[in-house]
Design an enzyme around this catalytic site. Structure first.
Site, PDB file in Angstrom:
ATOM      1  N   GLU A 101       1.128  -1.163  -0.230  1.00  0.00           N
ATOM      2  CA  GLU A 101      -0.303   0.444   0.055  1.00  0.00           C
ATOM      3  C   GLU A 101       0.702   1.246  -0.126  1.00  0.00           C
ATOM      4  OE1 GLU A 101      -1.117   3.119   1.134  1.00  0.00           O
ATOM      5  OE2 GLU A 101      -1.943   2.570   2.728  1.00  0.00           O
TER       6      GLU A 101
ATOM      7  N   CYS B   3      -2.054   8.506   4.879  1.00  0.00           N
ATOM      8  CA  CYS B   3      -2.246   7.928   3.379  1.00  0.00           C
ATOM      9  C   CYS B   3      -3.753   8.100   2.981  1.00  0.00           C
ATOM     10  CB  CYS B   3      -2.086   6.333   3.288  1.00  0.00           C
ATOM     11  SG  CYS B   3      -2.628   4.963   3.528  1.00  0.00           S
TER      12      CYS B   3
END
Length: 993
Positions: free
Chosen positions: A753, A787
Site C-alpha cells: 500500500e 495515506c
C-alpha cells in the site's frame, strides 16, 4: 427530593383535563382527509409524506437540498431525480407535475416554482421570521393571544471562531431590538406577572456549542473557558436590558459538559442570584431522570430557582445512528412509550420540588400537558413556578386551549434564513409525520382512549442487549470522551507513560531479546528534546538469525490448529483493550497523534486481531465440491515466512494488522517497523508474547531499512512481503521481490500500500457546513500524515468563492500544539526530515498558486501550520505529488464531469470523497471515481475494519483491502484435494448406517 405521591394518584384528573384539551384541539381536523382542491400545496406535501414512507424520505431529502439550488432549472432537475425514482409511489397530481422533458422547459419551471413556493410556505409555518422585523411582528401577534415567547436563532452549527463571535453579537442585537420594541407593549398579566413578580417580556434561547467552534468534551477545560467568557457577556447584557436567557440542550455528547459549564458559571457570585435563566432536560435520554435529580439538588444548594425546560428531544434518529456506528450503548429510549413515561416521571419530579425550580413543560402531547396540569393543581404549585411550552407552528391549538384554562404558555420561536433553518425544518417534519407522533395520531382521528392512555411500557421494544453490526463482525468501541471519567483516565495514562520514557527496547529473536551495537533515540515530535525510548537496531547477522528461527518454527506453527492460532489473536485483542489508554498515550508521545485519533487506532488494531481470527476460521472450513464416488476439497495452507514492513503514521494498527494476518494464516512473521515508531511496535511485541505466540513464530526486527529491511526483502526464504509506505520504496520492493534468488523455489507475494493524492469533490448542491468540516478533518487531521488524507479539494465554480472563504476561516479556528493537549486538532509532523520536505513543497506551491492561508505554528517541535492554496491548476506539483503534510490544494472546475476528470488524473487511486445532494452525481461517482475507498457526504479518513476495508489500486497499491473478506487470501496458498472413494464398484453412501 423524592416523588411525594404515587404517579397513579394523578391519573383521574389527568384524563379529565386531557379530554377537555383534546376536544379543543380536535376541531376541524381535516389535515389528512381527502386531498381536496382547496388544500394548499404545503398541506398536500405533508399529507403525501405521511401516506408513503418512500416518498417521505425522498421528499425530505429534496427539501434539505432546496436552499442550495440557485436556479429553477436546478430545482426542477433535482425534483425529478429525487421523486422520479421507481421506488417512490407518487400521487397523480405530483406525478403529472414531474412529467416534463427538460428542466429548462416551461413545465419544469412551473414545477420548480410550485414546489419551492410550497416548501417556503411550509418553512414559514415553523420558522417565525427571516429577520428581526418579522420576528417582532410574530411575537406581537402571539402576545395578543396571551402567549409568551422565546426566540431561537437558527444556524447555530458554527464551524469557525468568526461564526461563534457573530452568533454572540447577533443575540446581543436581537435582545436589544426586542427589548426596544417591548417598551410599547402593554402588560399582559397572564404572561408578564405571577405571584407579585414581573416576568421578563423578552426571552432568548441559545446553544452552548455555538459559542465556540471547537466545543469538545475531550477539551472540557478549554471549551469551558471559551464558552463561559461569551456567556458572561450575554448574561450581563441580558440583565442590563431586562431580558431572560434560556440554554437549550443539543446532542447527547454535549450534555454533561453543557450542564457542568452552566452549573459552575451560575454559582459565581455575579450570577448566583439570577433567576431569569433556564436550562433544558431531554426526556428521551435514559439518564435524564438522574440529571433532573442532580439539577434539583444543585438548585437547593444554590438557593435561587432557575427554569428547567422539559422536552422529549429532537435528535432521536441521530443519537441512535451514532451509537450504533460507534458500538456505544444507546443513550435514548428505544421507543415513544418509554420516553413518554419518563417525561411524566420527570414532570412529577420537577413539580414536586417546585420550591427550587421553575418548571417549563414543553410538549404537544395533550396527555403530557394534562399530566403536568393535574400535578400542578393537586400540589398548588405557585403560578410563577409553572408554565407550558409549545413549538411555533406545531402546537397552536393546544396553546390556545391551555391559555383558555388560565395557564402561562410560552411559544418557542426559531427565526433565521431558510438555508440555516433547513435542518430545523427537517426535524419538525420528521416529528410531525412520524407514526408515533401524537400530532399525527390526533390528526388521524385515533380513538380518544388510545390517544390519552398512559404510556404502555409492556408494548415497548426490549432494549438491545449489546450493539449489533450488520457486517456480522462487532468492532471495538472507541472511547466516548463525552464521559468525564474517560478524559480523566486518558490524562492518567499519559502521566503513567511519561514516567516510563527513555527506556531501552531491543529486538526479539527466537523468543529472546538480543543486545545490539547500534541504538537510535525515538523522539517526541511535539518536543524533540524528549526521548521516548532508545531502540536497539539489529545487524544483518541478527536478521539472518531471525530468519533461521522463523524457518525452524514454521512447520510446527503451520500444523497448529487454526482455532489455537485465532485464540492467540483474540488474547492479544483483549490485552490491547485492557491497555487502550496506555497504548494511545504511547502513540501521542512517540508519533504526535492527537488523543482521539490515537484511541481510534487502538480500536483498529483490536479489530484486526478479532476480524482476522474470525475470517481464518471461516476459510479453514474450506469448500466441498463432492460428486458421487468422489470427494473434492478446496483448502488453504500458509505460504511460509512473512516480512512485515510497517509505517510510522499508523504505528500500532497497520503493524498489527499486517502481522496478525500473516500469523493467523499459519505463517511466521518478522516485523520491521519504521524507525520513528519503534517503541510502539515494541509494545505490540510485548502483547503478542504475552498472548502466547511461540518462539520464532513472531519476531521484532527493528533495523535500518536500507540494511536489514533490504536484506530480508531479498532473502531467498522470504515468501511474503507486506509493506505500507512510500511509492518509491514500494516499487523498489516490488522490483527486488521479482528477482529469483539462488535456492529460491517460490514466487514472492508482495502486498503493498503506497499512498495517495486523494481528492474530495464539492458540488453546488453540497451542504457546505458538512463539506467544510469534512474537508478540514480529512486534510489536517494528524497534520495530513495519512495515506487517506485529503490533499486536493475540487470545487465547482458557482460555490468556489464561498467554500474557500469558509474553509479558510474554519482552518484558522483549529488549535495547533502538542498532541497530548486535549485542545489540539493539529499536532506536529513526525520529524525534521518530514518538516523540511513539506516546507519545500510549500515553497513550490507558492510559485504555482495563490496562498489562501498559511498558519504559524509553535517553534519548539516539528510543527507546520496548515497551508491552503487556492486557484491551483490540476497539473501542478502540489496537485499531483503526495506531500504527506497539512497542505491542501483547492482546484476550481466548471462542472461535475470536469471535477471527476481532474480527480482521476493522478497516478494514485486510494481514497476519494464527494459532497453532493444530487442523486445523479452520487451515482456517477460510485461508478467513475477511480479510488479504492469512496466516501460520500462524510470525511475520507478513518476506515473501519470489516465496514470499510481499506486499500487502493493504480500506484496506490496492489488492490488488496486490509480488513476485508479477501485480505487473508494473500497470505495463503489454495489447494484442491480430490479423492476417488469408489472401491470395487461401491462407494460410501452419505447417511448410511
Amino acid at each position: 427530593m423524592v416523588l411525594q405521591v404515587h404517579a397513579s394518584t394523578y391519573e383521574a384528573k389527568t384524563q379529565a383535563i386531557a379530554q377537555q384539551l383534546l376536544s379543543a384541539t380536535q376541531e376541524n381536523r381535516s389535515f389528512l382527509g381527502s386531498l381536496r382542491d382547496q388544500m394548499r400545496w404545503d398541506d398536500k406535501l405533508l399529507a403525501w409524506a405521511m401516506s408513503n414512507p418512500g416518498l417521505r424520505v425522498q421528499l425530505f431529502r429534496f427539501i434539505d437540498t432546496l436552499p442550495a439550488l440557485q436556479h429553477k432549472s436546478e430545482i426542477a432537475a433535482h425534483l425529478q431525480e429525487y421523486l422520479g425514482e421507481e421506488s417512490v409511489e407518487l400521487p397523480s397530481a405530483l406525478k403529472a407535475m414531474l412529467n416534463f422533458a427538460h428542466p429548462d422547459s416551461m413545465p419544469g419551471q412551473v414545477a420548480a416554482t410550485t414546489v419551492s413556493t410550497a416548501v417556503e410556505t411550509l418553512a414559514h409555518k415553523y420558522i417565525s421570521g427571516e429577520n428581526i422585523k418579522q420576528v417582532i411582528k410574530t411575537v406581537e401577534r402571539l402576545r395578543k393571544e396571551k402567549t409568551a415567547f422565546t426566540i431561537d436563532l437558527l444556524g447555530e452549527a458554527v464551524i469557525t471562531e468568526g461564526e461563534a463571535q457573530s452568533y454572540l453579537e447577533r443575540y446581543l442585537d436581537l435582545m436589544q431590538q426586542l427589548v426596544e420594541a417591548s417598551q410599547s407593549w402593554a402588560v399582559i398579566p397572564a404572561i408578564d406577572e405571577a405571584d407579585g413578580e414581573n416576568i421578563p417580556k423578552v426571552q432568548v434561547s441559545v446553544k452552548l456549542t455555538a459559542f465556540y467552534s471547537q466545543f469538545d468534551p475531550l477539551d472540557a477545560q478549554g471549551s469551558e473557558e471559551k464558552v463561559s467568557d461569551r456567556i458572561r457577556i450575554l448574561l450581563r447584557r441580558a440583565q442590563d436590558l431586562g431580558a431572560s436567557v434560556h440554554f437549550d440542550m443539543e446532542q447527547y455528547a454535549y450534555k454533561d459538559l453543557t450542564l457542568n459549564i452552566l452549573q459552575k458559571l451560575l454559582m459565581e457570585d455575579e450570577f448566583r442570584q439570577r433567576t431569569d435563566v433556564g436550562v433544558t432536560i431531554q426526556a428521551y435520554l435514559r439518564d435524564s431522570e438522574e440529571d433532573a435529580k442532580n439539577l434539583i439538588s444543585w438548585l437547593q444548594r444554590r438557593g435561587y430557582p432557575l427554569t428547567v425546560r422539559l422536552v422529549k428531544g429532537a435528535y432521536w434518529d441521530q443519537e441512535t445512528i451514532k451509537a450504533e456506528q460507534k458500538h456505544w450503548p444507546q443513550p435514548v429510549y428505544n421507543d415513544k412509550a418509554a420516553t413518554d413515561a419518563n417525561f411524566e416521571t420527570i414532570t412529577q419530579l420537577l413539580l414536586e420540588n417546585h420550591q427550587y425550580v421553575y418548571a417549563a413543560i414543553g410538549s404537544h402531547n395533550v396527555r403530557s400537558q394534562a399530566r403536568a396540569i393535574a400535578i400542578a393543581e393537586a400540589l398548588n404549585v405557585p403560578r410563577r413556578h409553572f408554565e407550558m411550552q409549545v413549538l411555533y407552528g406545531m402546537g397552536d391549538k393546544l396553546a390556545k386551549a391551555l391559555v383558555a384554562r388560565g395557564h402561562r404558555v410560552r411559544v418557542y420561536c426559531p427565526y433565521g434564513e431558510l438555508l440555516p433553518g433547513m435542518a430545523y425544518l427537517i426535524r419538525r417534519l420528521l416529528e410531525n409525520t412520524a407514526n408515533s407522533s401524537f400530532l399525527r395520531q390526533n390528526l388521524e382521528n385515533r380513538p380518544v382512549e388510545e390517544l390519552l392512555a398512559p404510556p404502555n411500557l409492556a408494548l415497548s421494544q426490549p432494549d438491545p442487549q449489546k450493539p449489533s453490526d450488520k457486517t456480522g463482525f462487532l468492532g471495538a468501541a472507541d472511547t466516548d470522551y463525552a464521559e468525564e471519567k474517560a478524559t480523566k483516565k486518558s490524562a492518567e495514562a499519559l502521566a503513567v507513560v511519561r514516567q516510563q520514557l527513555g527506556r531501552t527496547y531491543l529486538p526479539l529473536v527466537n523468543g529472546e531479546y538480543v543486545n545490539t551495537i547500534e541504538f537510535v533515540d525515538s523522539l517526541n515530535p511535539s518536543d524533540f528534546g524528549e526521548v521516548v525510548g532508545k531502540v536497539g537496531l539489529m545487524s544483518v547477522e541478527q536478521g539472518e538469525q531471525a530468519m533461521e528461527a522463523a524457518k525452524a518454527a514454521f512447520p510446527g506453527w503451520k500444523k497448529t490448529p487454526v482455532k489455537q492460532r485465532a485464540g492467540v489473536l483474540r488474547k492479544a485483542a483483549n490485552l490491547m483493550e485492557e491497555r487502550r489508554c496506555e497504548l494511545a498515550a504511547w502513540m501521542v508521545l512517540e508519533v504526535g497523534k492527537p488523543v482521539k485519533e490515537a484511541d481510534a487506532e487502538v480500536s483498529e488494531a483490536i479489530d484486526f486481531c478479532r476480524y482476522y481470527a474470525q475470517e481464518m476460521e471461516r476459510l479453514d472450513e474450506g469448500v466441498n465440491y463432492d460428486v458421487a464416488g468422489e470427494t473434492n476439497r478446496y483448502l488453504y495452507q500458509p505460504r511460509g515466512i512473512a516480512v512485515v514492513i510497517s509505517p510510522w503514521n499508523f504505528p500500532l494498527a497497520i503493524a498489527c494488522g499486517m502481522t496478525v494476518a500473516a500469523l493467523v494464516a499459519g505463517n511466521c512473521a518478522l516485523l520491521k517497523p519504521a524507525e520513528p515508531s519503534s517503541v510502539i511496535t515494541a509494545k505490540l511485541t510485548e502483547i503478542l508474547v504475552e498472548a502466547g505466540i511461540p518462539k520464532g513464530v513472531f519476531q521484532y526486527v527493528p533495523g535500518k531499512g536500507s540494511r536489514v529491511g533490504a536484506y530480508l526483502v531479498n532473502h531467498a526464504d522470504t515468501h511474503i512481503i507486506a509493506f505500507t509506505g512510500s511509492q518509491e520504496v514500494g516499487c523498489r520492493i516490488y522490483a527486488e521481490a521479482a528477482a529469483l534468488k539462488p535456492g529460491q523455489k517460490h514466487m514472492k507475494r508482495v502486498i503493498a500500500e503506497m499512498g495517495g493524492k486523494n481528492a474530495i469533490i464539492v458540488d453546488e448542491s453540497a451542504d457546505l457546513d458538512q463539506a467544510v468540516v469534512g474537508v478540514v478533518q480529512s486534510a489536517f487531521g494528524y497534520s495530513g500524515q495519512k495515506c487517506s488524507a485529503c490533499s486536493r479539494v475540487i470545487v465547482l465554480q458557482p460555490i468556489y468563492d464561498t467554500f474557500v472563504r469558509r474553509l479558510v476561516e474554519a482552518t484558522k479556528s483549529l488549535n495547533i500544539g502538542p498532541a497530548e493537549l486535549p485542545s489540539t486538532q493539529v499536532g506536529p509532523v513526525i520529524d525534521a526530515k518530514a518538516r523540511d520536505r513539506i516546507l519545500e513543497y510549500i515553497k513550490q506551491g507558492k510559485a504555482e498558486a495563490k496562498v489562501a492561508l498559511e498558519l504559524t505554528a509553535p517553534e519548539h517541535g516539528y510543527y507546520i501550520g496548515p497551508v491552503i492554496f487556492s486557484e491551483v491548476a490540476p497539473d501542478t506539483t502540489i496537485a499531483q505529488q503526495e506531500i504527506f503534510g497539512p497542505v491542501l490544494a483547492v482546484i476550481k472546475v466548471k462542472d461535475f464531469p470536469e471535477a471527476l476528470a481532474v480527480a482521476n488524473n493522478t497516478s494514485y487511486a486510494l481514497t476519494g470523497g464527494l459532497y453532493s445532494r444530487t442523486p445523479s452525481h452520487i451515482q456517477q461517482a460510485q461508478t467513475d471515481f477511480e479510488v479504492g475507498n469512496l466516501y460520500i457526504n462524510r470525511n475520507i479518513t478513518g476506515a473501519i475494519v470489516a465496514r470499510q476495508p481499506f486499500g487502493g489500486f493504480k500506484l496506490s497499491g496492489v488492490g488488496s483491502k486490509a480488513g476485508g473478506p479477501d485480505y487473508l487470501l494473500q497470505f495463503l496458498e489454495p489447494r484442491t484435494v480430490t479423492e476417488n472413494i469408489q472401491r470395487q464398484g461401491f462407494a460410501p453412501i452419505e447417511g448410511a448406517e
